[in-house]
Design an enzyme around this catalytic site. Structure first.
Site, PDB file in Angstrom:
ATOM      1  N   GLU A  36      32.028  34.502  96.746  1.00 11.41           N
ATOM      2  CA  GLU A  36      32.668  33.231  97.105  1.00 11.41           C
ATOM      3  C   GLU A  36      33.107  33.260  98.575  1.00 11.41           C
ATOM      4  O   GLU A  36      33.051  32.248  99.279  1.00 11.41           O
ATOM      5  CB  GLU A  36      33.902  32.991  96.224  1.00 11.41           C
ATOM      6  CG  GLU A  36      33.598  32.845  94.743  1.00 11.41           C
ATOM      7  CD  GLU A  36      34.852  32.966  93.867  1.00 11.41           C
ATOM      8  OE1 GLU A  36      34.893  32.289  92.829  1.00 11.41           O
ATOM      9  OE2 GLU A  36      35.786  33.733  94.202  1.00 11.41           O
ATOM     10  N   THR A  85      35.678  29.374  92.768  1.00  6.82           N
ATOM     11  CA  THR A  85      34.929  28.616  91.769  1.00  6.82           C
ATOM     12  C   THR A  85      35.803  28.404  90.542  1.00  6.82           C
ATOM     13  O   THR A  85      36.822  29.070  90.361  1.00  6.82           O
ATOM     14  CB  THR A  85      33.637  29.354  91.381  1.00  6.82           C
ATOM     15  OG1 THR A  85      33.984  30.645  90.876  1.00  6.82           O
ATOM     16  CG2 THR A  85      32.699  29.483  92.570  1.00  6.82           C
ATOM     17  N   LYS A  93      39.489  24.721  85.745  1.00  4.42           N
ATOM     18  CA  LYS A  93      40.234  25.895  85.265  1.00  4.42           C
ATOM     19  C   LYS A  93      39.740  27.119  86.023  1.00  4.42           C
ATOM     20  O   LYS A  93      38.533  27.365  86.099  1.00  4.42           O
ATOM     21  CB  LYS A  93      40.083  26.064  83.741  1.00  4.42           C
ATOM     22  CG  LYS A  93      38.839  26.779  83.273  1.00  4.42           C
ATOM     23  CD  LYS A  93      38.872  27.046  81.771  1.00  4.42           C
ATOM     24  CE  LYS A  93      39.347  28.424  81.364  1.00  4.42           C
ATOM     25  NZ  LYS A  93      38.353  29.490  81.539  1.00  4.42           N
ATOM     26  N   ASP A  94      40.675  27.831  86.617  1.00  4.58           N
ATOM     27  CA  ASP A  94      40.264  29.019  87.369  1.00  4.58           C
ATOM     28  C   ASP A  94      41.118  30.211  86.927  1.00  4.58           C
ATOM     29  O   ASP A  94      41.799  30.145  85.897  1.00  4.58           O
ATOM     30  CB  ASP A  94      40.372  28.773  88.888  1.00  4.58           C
ATOM     31  CG  ASP A  94      41.781  29.002  89.408  1.00  4.58           C
ATOM     32  OD1 ASP A  94      42.751  28.803  88.642  1.00  4.58           O
ATOM     33  OD2 ASP A  94      41.922  29.401  90.581  1.00  4.58           O
ATOM     34  N   MET A  95      41.076  31.305  87.711  1.00  7.87           N
ATOM     35  CA  MET A  95      41.795  32.515  87.315  1.00  7.87           C
ATOM     36  C   MET A  95      42.775  32.985  88.394  1.00  7.87           C
ATOM     37  O   MET A  95      43.315  34.082  88.291  1.00  7.87           O
ATOM     38  CB  MET A  95      40.788  33.625  86.958  1.00  7.87           C
ATOM     39  CG  MET A  95      39.921  33.234  85.760  1.00  7.87           C
ATOM     40  SD  MET A  95      38.574  34.382  85.389  1.00  7.87           S
ATOM     41  CE  MET A  95      39.467  35.718  84.625  1.00  7.87           C
ATOM     42  N   GLU A  96      42.983  32.169  89.426  1.00  2.00           N
ATOM     43  CA  GLU A  96      43.856  32.625  90.523  1.00  2.00           C
ATOM     44  C   GLU A  96      44.836  31.587  91.063  1.00  2.00           C
ATOM     45  O   GLU A  96      45.929  31.966  91.534  1.00  2.00           O
ATOM     46  CB  GLU A  96      42.997  33.114  91.723  1.00  2.00           C
ATOM     47  CG  GLU A  96      42.297  34.425  91.530  1.00  2.00           C
ATOM     48  CD  GLU A  96      40.912  34.265  90.895  1.00  2.00           C
ATOM     49  OE1 GLU A  96      40.383  33.125  90.880  1.00  2.00           O
ATOM     50  OE2 GLU A  96      40.377  35.285  90.406  1.00  2.00           O
ATOM     51  N   ASP A 144      30.563  25.915  86.087  1.00  2.00           N
ATOM     52  CA  ASP A 144      30.254  25.806  84.650  1.00  2.00           C
ATOM     53  C   ASP A 144      31.124  24.737  84.029  1.00  2.00           C
ATOM     54  O   ASP A 144      32.214  24.451  84.525  1.00  2.00           O
ATOM     55  CB  ASP A 144      30.511  27.163  83.961  1.00  2.00           C
ATOM     56  CG  ASP A 144      31.905  27.668  84.233  1.00  2.00           C
ATOM     57  OD1 ASP A 144      32.789  27.425  83.413  1.00  2.00           O
ATOM     58  OD2 ASP A 144      32.126  28.300  85.296  1.00  2.00           O
TER      59      ASP A 144
HETATM   60  N1  ADE Z   1      35.514  30.477  87.560  1.00  2.52           N
HETATM   61  C1  ADE Z   1      34.330  29.899  87.395  1.00  2.52           C
HETATM   62  N2  ADE Z   1      34.206  29.395  86.147  1.00  2.52           N
HETATM   63  C2  ADE Z   1      35.378  29.660  85.508  1.00  2.52           C
HETATM   64  C3  ADE Z   1      35.854  29.419  84.207  1.00  2.52           C
HETATM   65  N3  ADE Z   1      35.122  28.775  83.296  1.00  2.52           N
HETATM   66  N4  ADE Z   1      37.091  29.859  83.909  1.00  2.52           N
HETATM   67  C4  ADE Z   1      37.834  30.504  84.815  1.00  2.52           C
HETATM   68  N5  ADE Z   1      37.431  30.776  86.050  1.00  2.52           N
HETATM   69  C5  ADE Z   1      36.196  30.361  86.401  1.00  2.52           C
END
Ligand code: ADE
Length: 243
Positions: A19, A92, A180-183, A206
């Protein structure tokens, strides 16, 4: 941005090298990232008012460090070094077809960023779990700025899993999540403590509410999404006058 219309110093925090690479290229940052802390793989490239920090490679698992813990370490160490007025969590995210999202869409956070997987059903701790961290107000020029970036305004939620089990999905639906992400919420939490403006810019790899497996969609669309992410971040930084 009403609080700080022309941020003098911008820090962009990115989780994965795939990224970050196109983002650094779009911003003309070509130097090797330098370590931010001897015990963590977080690293940063800075040139004048602009810096891009990454979580780096986890030394034990030998893959990009992702999700909330590395995001906090990277944001805090990079902010202490770069002293930004604005931090952008760039990366992403998963999107939602049911709320009009599509692969390659770029969203900019225009509402507080929340955690969707920190459930503590005790008064006070429930709100703490959710977080709901403030985002910078882009002011009256917001919609023009977003159009120039090729981005949409969006609600973002963060959790520590790539998947979306029903209990998390119900929370995302309640929040009306577009991405929705993770950070993002972890970065925003550090920014709230430091009193630094925060924004998230996320490109969709996605669709959470699509039958195809998330990991398959992610792998196939990562290149397209990161290209769009880099163009959008380049445009935003240019518009804010820090490039
Ligand atoms: N980054 C990219 N796609 C993701 C998802 N579905 N959930 C969390 N982080 C993501």
């Amino acid at each position: 941005m009403s609080a700080n219309p022309r941020p003098a110093r911008i820090l962009i925090v990115v989780a994965m090298e795939a990224e970050a690479r196109p983002v650094r290229a779009a911003l003309g940052l070509h130097a090797e990232p330098a370590s931010l802390h001897p015990a963590f793989p977080s690293a940063m490239v800075a040139d004048g008012p602009l810096a891009v920090a990454t979580n780096g490679t986890d030394p034990r698992f030998e893959i990009d460090a992702i999700a909330s813990q590395p995001a906090v370490v990277t944001t805090l160490t990079a902010a202490e070094s770069h002293r930004p007025d604005l931090v952008i969590s760039a990366g992403t995210a998963g999107g939602f077809e049911g709320r009009g999202g599509a692969i390659g869409d770029v969203f900019v956070s225009t509402e507080p960023v929340r955690f969707h997987d920190r459930r503590v059903d005790i008064p006070g701790w429930d709100a703490y779990g959710e977080g709901s961290y403030p985002v910078a107000d882009l002011g009256p020029e917001r919609d023009d700025l977003l159009s120039a970036m090729g981005a949409k305004p969006g609600r973002m939620t963060t959790g520590n899993s790539l998947d979306a089990p029903p209990v998390d999905l119900a929370t995302m639906d309640r929040f009306g999540a577009d991405a929705k992400d993770m950070e993002a919420a972890a970065v925003a939490w550090v920014c709230e403590h430091l009193g630094v403006d925060f924004l998230a810019v996320k490109a969709i790899t996605d669709l959470v509410d699509h039958p195809e497996a998330t990991a398959e969609q992610f792998r196939r669309n990562l290149g397209l999404a990161t290209e769009r992410l880099a163009a959008a971040v380049g445009s935003l930084v240019g518009a804010l006058g820090a490039a």
